[in-house]
Design a protein around this motif. Structure first.
Motif, PDB file in Angstrom:
ATOM      1  N   THR A  37       0.827  -1.016  -0.388  1.00  0.00           N
ATOM      2  CA  THR A  37      -0.118  -0.004   0.175  1.00  0.00           C
ATOM      3  C   THR A  37       1.167   0.935   0.184  1.00  0.00           C
ATOM      4  O   THR A  37       2.156   1.364  -0.361  1.00  0.00           O
ATOM      5  CB  THR A  37      -0.710   0.077   1.264  1.00  0.00           C
ATOM      6  N   PHE A  38       0.496   2.258   0.457  1.00  0.00           N
ATOM      7  CA  PHE A  38       1.109   3.900  -0.196  1.00  0.00           C
ATOM      8  C   PHE A  38      -0.307   4.681   0.599  1.00  0.00           C
ATOM      9  O   PHE A  38      -1.294   4.332   0.420  1.00  0.00           O
ATOM     10  CB  PHE A  38       1.617   4.999  -1.706  1.00  0.00           C
ATOM     11  N   ASP A  39       0.926   5.951   1.362  1.00  0.00           N
ATOM     12  CA  ASP A  39      -0.297   6.759   2.288  1.00  0.00           C
ATOM     13  C   ASP A  39      -1.203   7.591   1.662  1.00  0.00           C
ATOM     14  O   ASP A  39      -0.121   8.511   0.280  1.00  0.00           O
ATOM     15  CB  ASP A  39       0.177   7.353   3.295  1.00  0.00           C
ATOM     16  N   VAL A  40      -2.593   8.286   1.441  1.00  0.00           N
ATOM     17  CA  VAL A  40      -2.552   9.153   0.326  1.00  0.00           C
ATOM     18  C   VAL A  40      -3.141  10.319   1.681  1.00  0.00           C
ATOM     19  O   VAL A  40      -3.617   9.852   2.169  1.00  0.00           O
ATOM     20  CB  VAL A  40      -3.902   8.882   0.112  1.00  0.00           C
ATOM     21  N   LEU A  41      -2.763  11.628   1.325  1.00  0.00           N
ATOM     22  CA  LEU A  41      -2.882  12.770   2.378  1.00  0.00           C
ATOM     23  C   LEU A  41      -3.387  13.621   1.161  1.00  0.00           C
ATOM     24  O   LEU A  41      -4.166  13.854   0.198  1.00  0.00           O
ATOM     25  CB  LEU A  41      -1.679  13.378   2.702  1.00  0.00           C
ATOM     26  N   ASP A  42      -4.137  14.899   2.287  1.00  0.00           N
ATOM     27  CA  ASP A  42      -5.028  15.351   2.049  1.00  0.00           C
ATOM     28  C   ASP A  42      -3.968  17.340   2.137  1.00  0.00           C
ATOM     29  O   ASP A  42      -2.644  16.699   2.741  1.00  0.00           O
ATOM     30  CB  ASP A  42      -6.378  16.271   2.670  1.00  0.00           C
ATOM     31  N   PRO A  43      -4.402  17.760   0.739  1.00  0.00           N
ATOM     32  CA  PRO A  43      -3.197  19.411   0.575  1.00  0.00           C
ATOM     33  C   PRO A  43      -2.781  20.403   1.933  1.00  0.00           C
ATOM     34  O   PRO A  43      -2.754  20.761   1.772  1.00  0.00           O
ATOM     35  CB  PRO A  43      -3.286  18.954  -0.795  1.00  0.00           C
ATOM     36  N   VAL A  44      -4.587  19.818   2.295  1.00  0.00           N
ATOM     37  CA  VAL A  44      -5.085  20.803   3.687  1.00  0.00           C
ATOM     38  C   VAL A  44      -3.694  21.373   4.807  1.00  0.00           C
ATOM     39  O   VAL A  44      -3.247  21.617   5.439  1.00  0.00           O
ATOM     40  CB  VAL A  44      -5.948  22.030   3.989  1.00  0.00           C
ATOM     41  N   SER A  45      -3.904  19.733   5.041  1.00  0.00           N
ATOM     42  CA  SER A  45      -2.996  19.764   6.372  1.00  0.00           C
ATOM     43  C   SER A  45      -1.794  18.871   6.210  1.00  0.00           C
ATOM     44  O   SER A  45      -1.375  18.710   7.393  1.00  0.00           O
ATOM     45  CB  SER A  45      -4.454  18.091   7.924  1.00  0.00           C
ATOM     46  N   ASN A  46      -1.677  18.208   5.246  1.00  0.00           N
ATOM     47  CA  ASN A  46      -0.749  17.264   4.719  1.00  0.00           C
ATOM     48  C   ASN A  46      -0.756  15.807   5.514  1.00  0.00           C
ATOM     49  O   ASN A  46      -0.225  15.157   5.723  1.00  0.00           O
ATOM     50  CB  ASN A  46       0.414  18.141   4.623  1.00  0.00           C
ATOM     51  N   GLY A  47      -1.917  15.635   6.651  1.00  0.00           N
ATOM     52  CA  GLY A  47      -2.359  14.428   6.949  1.00  0.00           C
ATOM     53  C   GLY A  47      -2.651  12.727   6.173  1.00  0.00           C
ATOM     54  O   GLY A  47      -3.564  13.183   5.125  1.00  0.00           O
ATOM     55  N   ASN A  48      -2.109  12.570   6.500  1.00  0.00           N
ATOM     56  CA  ASN A  48      -2.866  10.604   5.631  1.00  0.00           C
ATOM     57  C   ASN A  48      -4.013  10.480   5.598  1.00  0.00           C
ATOM     58  O   ASN A  48      -4.081  10.652   7.824  1.00  0.00           O
ATOM     59  CB  ASN A  48      -1.615   9.388   6.376  1.00  0.00           C
ATOM     60  N   TYR A  49      -5.377  10.422   5.330  1.00  0.00           N
ATOM     61  CA  TYR A  49      -6.770  10.386   4.982  1.00  0.00           C
ATOM     62  C   TYR A  49      -6.699   8.554   5.366  1.00  0.00           C
ATOM     63  O   TYR A  49      -7.685   8.559   5.412  1.00  0.00           O
ATOM     64  CB  TYR A  49      -8.071  11.219   4.916  1.00  0.00           C
ATOM     65  N   ALA A  50      -5.590   8.408   3.983  1.00  0.00           N
ATOM     66  CA  ALA A  50      -5.783   6.567   3.505  1.00  0.00           C
ATOM     67  C   ALA A  50      -4.854   6.703   3.497  1.00  0.00           C
ATOM     68  O   ALA A  50      -4.013   7.100   3.014  1.00  0.00           O
ATOM     69  CB  ALA A  50      -7.467   7.099   2.859  1.00  0.00           C
ATOM     70  N   THR A  51      -4.892   4.894   3.497  1.00  0.00           N
ATOM     71  CA  THR A  51      -4.051   3.644   2.350  1.00  0.00           C
ATOM     72  C   THR A  51      -5.043   3.626   1.417  1.00  0.00           C
ATOM     73  O   THR A  51      -6.077   3.844   0.964  1.00  0.00           O
ATOM     74  CB  THR A  51      -3.408   3.183   3.425  1.00  0.00           C
ATOM     75  N   ALA A  52      -4.124   4.116  -0.089  1.00  0.00           N
ATOM     76  CA  ALA A  52      -4.304   2.635  -1.165  1.00  0.00           C
ATOM     77  C   ALA A  52      -3.341   2.127  -1.741  1.00  0.00           C
ATOM     78  O   ALA A  52      -2.463   1.612  -1.061  1.00  0.00           O
ATOM     79  CB  ALA A  52      -4.002   3.823  -2.192  1.00  0.00           C
ATOM     80  N   ALA A  53      -4.084   1.043  -2.148  1.00  0.00           N
ATOM     81  CA  ALA A  53      -3.360  -0.221  -2.512  1.00  0.00           C
ATOM     82  C   ALA A  53      -2.418   0.118  -3.835  1.00  0.00           C
ATOM     83  O   ALA A  53      -2.826   0.784  -4.643  1.00  0.00           O
ATOM     84  CB  ALA A  53      -4.497  -1.108  -3.393  1.00  0.00           C
ATOM     85  N   ALA A  54      -1.381  -0.683  -3.091  1.00  0.00           N
ATOM     86  CA  ALA A  54      -0.137   0.080  -4.727  1.00  0.00           C
ATOM     87  C   ALA A  54      -0.129  -0.792  -5.423  1.00  0.00           C
ATOM     88  O   ALA A  54       1.072  -1.899  -5.130  1.00  0.00           O
ATOM     89  CB  ALA A  54       1.336   0.206  -3.442  1.00  0.00           C
ATOM     90  N   GLY A  55      -0.266  -1.190  -6.388  1.00  0.00           N
ATOM     91  CA  GLY A  55       0.406  -1.629  -7.867  1.00  0.00           C
ATOM     92  C   GLY A  55       1.290  -1.937  -8.287  1.00  0.00           C
ATOM     93  O   GLY A  55       2.256  -1.363  -7.965  1.00  0.00           O
ATOM     94  N   GLN A  56       1.569  -3.953  -8.621  1.00  0.00           N
ATOM     95  CA  GLN A  56       2.551  -3.724  -8.969  1.00  0.00           C
ATOM     96  C   GLN A  56       2.666  -4.441 -10.479  1.00  0.00           C
ATOM     97  O   GLN A  56       1.607  -4.763 -10.799  1.00  0.00           O
ATOM     98  CB  GLN A  56       3.142  -5.195  -8.201  1.00  0.00           C
ATOM     99  N   LYS A  57       3.908  -5.074 -11.098  1.00  0.00           N
ATOM    100  CA  LYS A  57       3.210  -5.486 -11.961  1.00  0.00           C
ATOM    101  C   LYS A  57       1.899  -7.150 -12.451  1.00  0.00           C
ATOM    102  O   LYS A  57       1.547  -6.557 -13.184  1.00  0.00           O
ATOM    103  CB  LYS A  57       5.160  -6.419 -12.781  1.00  0.00           C
ATOM    104  N   GLU A  58       2.561  -7.785 -11.506  1.00  0.00           N
ATOM    105  CA  GLU A  58       1.160  -8.383 -10.768  1.00  0.00           C
ATOM    106  C   GLU A  58      -0.162  -8.434 -11.686  1.00  0.00           C
ATOM    107  O   GLU A  58      -0.716  -9.231 -11.749  1.00  0.00           O
ATOM    108  CB  GLU A  58       1.560  -9.777  -9.812  1.00  0.00           C
ATOM    109  N   ASP A  59      -0.387  -6.740 -10.469  1.00  0.00           N
ATOM    110  CA  ASP A  59      -1.733  -6.369 -10.239  1.00  0.00           C
ATOM    111  C   ASP A  59      -1.938  -5.509 -11.877  1.00  0.00           C
ATOM    112  O   ASP A  59      -3.403  -6.046 -12.270  1.00  0.00           O
ATOM    113  CB  ASP A  59      -1.603  -5.261  -8.918  1.00  0.00           C
ATOM    114  N   ILE A  60      -1.123  -5.155 -12.666  1.00  0.00           N
ATOM    115  CA  ILE A  60      -1.391  -4.925 -14.015  1.00  0.00           C
ATOM    116  C   ILE A  60      -1.681  -6.180 -14.584  1.00  0.00           C
ATOM    117  O   ILE A  60      -2.352  -6.231 -15.614  1.00  0.00           O
ATOM    118  CB  ILE A  60      -0.270  -3.965 -14.375  1.00  0.00           C
ATOM    119  N   ASP A  61      -0.754  -7.244 -14.566  1.00  0.00           N
ATOM    120  CA  ASP A  61      -1.427  -8.434 -15.276  1.00  0.00           C
ATOM    121  C   ASP A  61      -2.149  -9.392 -15.080  1.00  0.00           C
ATOM    122  O   ASP A  61      -3.048  -9.376 -15.930  1.00  0.00           O
ATOM    123  CB  ASP A  61      -0.334  -9.355 -15.471  1.00  0.00           C
TER     124      ASP A  61
END
Length: 513
Positions: A37-61
Motif C-alpha cells: 500500500t501507499f499513504d494518501v494525504l490531503d493538501p490542507v493538513s498534509n495528514g494521511n487520511y487513507a491508504t491505497a493499494a499499491a499496484g505492481q506488475k502482477e496487478d497490472i497483468d
C-alpha cells in the motif's frame, strides 16, 4: 510578504471518507496481490487520511487479462453504437447526480477551490454525453467507381487501452479519456495519479450501476514507476493515452517503442499570453489573471508567460499586480476561495523553489511565498514577477503553480520571437483588435491551440494537443475516435475481375498429361 486576501482558515473533512482505497479489476474491488500500500494525504493538513493499494506488475497483468478477456469474448465491443451510447448517458446522469459529492471529494483530495471542482464534475458528465452522441453520429467515407468497385472504411475498436491520468483535475481528465475509449468499444485499464486516487475510486460503482459489463473498466492504483511502467510495457495493451509532464512522456515514448504502441501524450506547457497595446485591456487582464491563477495555477494550458507591448507595459503590470494581491487564498472548501492548496508537499516545495529563483530573475510585484494567514498546508500566494528576461528559468521552465512572469516587447516580430522562445508549444493567448495581426500571429505561433481575445474555453469538437515538447498527437472530437479505433479499408469489385495474368495459362494446359 503578500497582502493577498484571506478566506476562512479551516480544515474541512468530508463525511464517510474511505480509509483504504482498492483496485477495481474484473468487476471486483481487490487489494494488491503483494499486499503493498501507499499513504494518501490531503493538501490542507498534509495528514494521511487513507491508504491505497499499491499496484505492481502482477496487478497490472491481472487487470490487463480481465480487460483482454472482456474485449475478445465479452459483449461490449460487439454492441451497436446506440447501445453503448445508452450506457454512456447513464454514466453522465450518475456523475451529474453526484456533482456535490464529487466536488467535495475532489476538493479535499486535490486542494482545488470547491467552486472550480464543481465545474470539473459538470465537464466530466458532458464528456460522456458528447462521445455518446459522437459515436452514434460517426460515419466514414464510401467511395464508388460506378460499375467497377466500392471502397469503404470500417472502424474497429483496437483492444485494451491503457489510460494514465494526472492529479491536477483528475476526475474530469479521467472522463476525457474514458469516454471516447469506451464509446468506441475498447476496454480499459486506468492508472490514476498516486497523489489523488480518491475521486477515481468512484468510477467503479458509477460504471457498474450504469450497466457496463465486468472487465470493460479496470483500475489499478500505484506509483508511476511501478504500476504505470508495467502498463506501458505490457504487450497486450496496444494503446497508451497519457497526460502529464514532459520528462515522463519521454520515458513512456521509449518504453512503448518495443511493442510499437499507439501513443497520445499531452505533456507540459509554458504558454504565452500576448497583450498588444490595442487590446481590450480590461478583458485581457481578466483573462491573464484567470489563466494562470485558476486551478491553483496547476493547469497545463496556463498562460504563465505574459508578453506585453511596451506602450502599455507599466499600466498592465501595475493593474495586474494590484488584482493579484486581492485574490482570495484559503481553505479549498470555502466558496470564497479562489486559490487553494497545492496538491502535495513535494509539489509545494518545487513551486516554492521557483518563487525563490524568480526573486533573482525578475522584479517581484505580488506574492513571493506563503500567505501570512496560512502557516500550514501547501499554500503559495499568487506571485507576479515583472521584467523577466527570456533566458530566465521562470520564463523557460514549467512551474505548474500560481506564479507568472511578465516581459515587455516593442513590436510584432519581437512578440512572436518571445512567444516561440521555449521548448513547449501547447497553448497561446493573443489580445489585439487588429484582425490581420491576430490571424497572422496565431498562424505563426508555435502552439497546438490558440485563443484570440478569449480565455481558455474549448469546444469539445476541436483537437486538443500541443507541438514540440508539449505532446504527441491530438485528442478531442473525431481525433479521439481516430486514436481509439483502427481504420480498415475494404475494397469490393463489382463485375468481372481484370487482373494481369502472370504465366501462360494455355502453355500450362498443353503440357498436362
Amino acid at each position: 510578504m503578500t497582502n493577498t486576501s484571506p478566506a476562512t482558515n479551516t480544515h474541512y473533512v468530508p463525511e464517510d471518507l474511505p480509509t483504504h482505497i482498492q483496485h477495481y479489476i474484473d468487476g471486483q474491488f481487490v487489494d494488491s496481490i503483494s499486499g503493498k500500500t501507499f499513504d494518501v494525504l490531503d493538501p490542507v493538513s498534509n495528514g494521511n487520511y487513507a491508504t491505497a493499494a499499491a499496484g505492481q506488475k502482477e496487478d497490472i497483468d491481472r487487470a490487463v487479462a480481465a480487460a483482454r478477456e472482456a474485449f475478445v469474448n465479452g459483449p461490449w465491443p460487439r454492441m451497436k453504437p446506440r447501445e453503448r451510447a445508452r450506457v454512456l448517458n447513464r454514466i453522465a446522469d450518475a456523475v451529474e447526480a453526484q456533482e456535490d459529492r464529487l466536488a467535495e471529494l475532489e476538493t479535499f483530495d486535490t486542494g482545488l477551490p470547491t467552486t472550480q471542482a464543481k465545474g470539473q464534475a459538470r465537464r466530466a458528465a458532458e464528456n460522456f454525453r458528447f462521445f455518446a452522441d459522437l459515436v452514434v453520429a460517426q460515419f466514414d467515407d464510401a467511395m464508388k467507381v460506378p460499375g467497377s468497385q466500392i471502397n469503404y472504411v470500417n472502424r474497429k475498436p483496437i483492444g485494451v487501452a491503457g489510460l494514465i491520468t494526472p492529479w491536477n483535475t483528475p476526475f474530469m481528465l479521467e472522463s476525457w479519456k474514458l469516454a471516447p475509449a469506451l464509446a468506441t468499444g475498447n476496454t480499459v485499464v486506468l492508472k490514476p495519479a498516486e497523489f489523488t486516487p480518491l475521486s477515481a475510486s468512484l468510477w467503479a460503482q458509477i460504471f457498474k450501476d450504469a450497466g457496463l459489463p465486468d472487465g470493460v473498466f479496470n483500475l489499478v492504483n500505484g506509483l508511476g514507476e511501478e504500476a504505470g511502467d508495467a502498463l506501458v510495457k505490457h504487450p497486450d495493451v496496444p494503446l497508451i493515452s497519457f497526460t502529464g509532464e514532459t520528462t515522463t512522456g519521454q520515458l513512456i515514448f521509449r518504453n512503448a517503442a518495443e511493442n510499437l504502441k499507439g501513443l497520445s501524450m499531452e505533456l507540459g506547457g509554458k504558454s504565452p499570453c500576448v497583450v498588444f497595446a490595442d487590446a481590450d485591456l480590461d478583458a485581457a487582464l481578466d483573462s491573464a489573471l484567470f489563466g494562470v491563477f485558476s486551478l491553483n495555477g496547476e493547469r497545463c494550458t496556463a498562460g504563465s508567460r505574459i508578453l506585453v507591448e511596451r506602450a502599455i507595459y507599466n499600466e498592465f503590470c501595475e493593474r495586474y499586480a494590484a488584482r493579484a494581491k486581492t485574490i482570495v487564498v484559503g481553505d479549498p472548501h470555502d466558496p470564497k476561495t479562489q486559490v487553494g492548496a497545492l496538491v502535495h508537499p513535494e509539489h509545494y516545495e518545487k513551486v516554492a523553489s521557483y518563487v525563490e529563483i524568480g526573486k533573482s530573475e525578475g522584479r517581484l510585484l505580488a506574492g513571493g511565498g506563503r500567505p501570512e494567514h496560512l502557516p500550514e498546508g501547501n499554500y503559495i500566494a499568487p506571485t507576479v514577477f515583472a521584467d523577466v528576461a527570456p533566458e530566465a528559468r521562470i520564463f523557460q521552465e514549467e512551474i505548474f503553480g500560481p506564479v507568472v512572469a511578465i516581459t515587455p516587447f516593442d513590436n510584432d516580430d519581437e512578440a512572436l520571437a518571445l512567444a516561440n522562445n521555449t521548448k513547449y508549444g501547447l497553448a497561446a493567448y493573443i489580445w489585439t483588435q487588429n484582425l490581420t495581426r491576430a490571424h497572422n500571429f496565431s498562424q505563426n505561433v508555435e502552439a497546438g491551440m490558440v485563443w484570440l481575445n478569449s480565455h481558455n474555453v474549448r469546444d469539445l469538437r476541436t483537437p486538443f494537443g500541443g507541438v514540440k515538447a508539449s505532446g504527441l498527437g491530438h485528442e478531442g472530437g473525431y481525433r479521439s475516435i481516430d486514436f481509439y479505433t483502427d481504420q480498415q479499408a475494404v475494397h469490393i469489385t463489382l463485375g468481372a475481375v481484370h487482373t494481369p495474368k502472370f504465366g501462360s495459362v494455355d502453355d500450362a494446359a498443353s503440357t498436362e498429361g
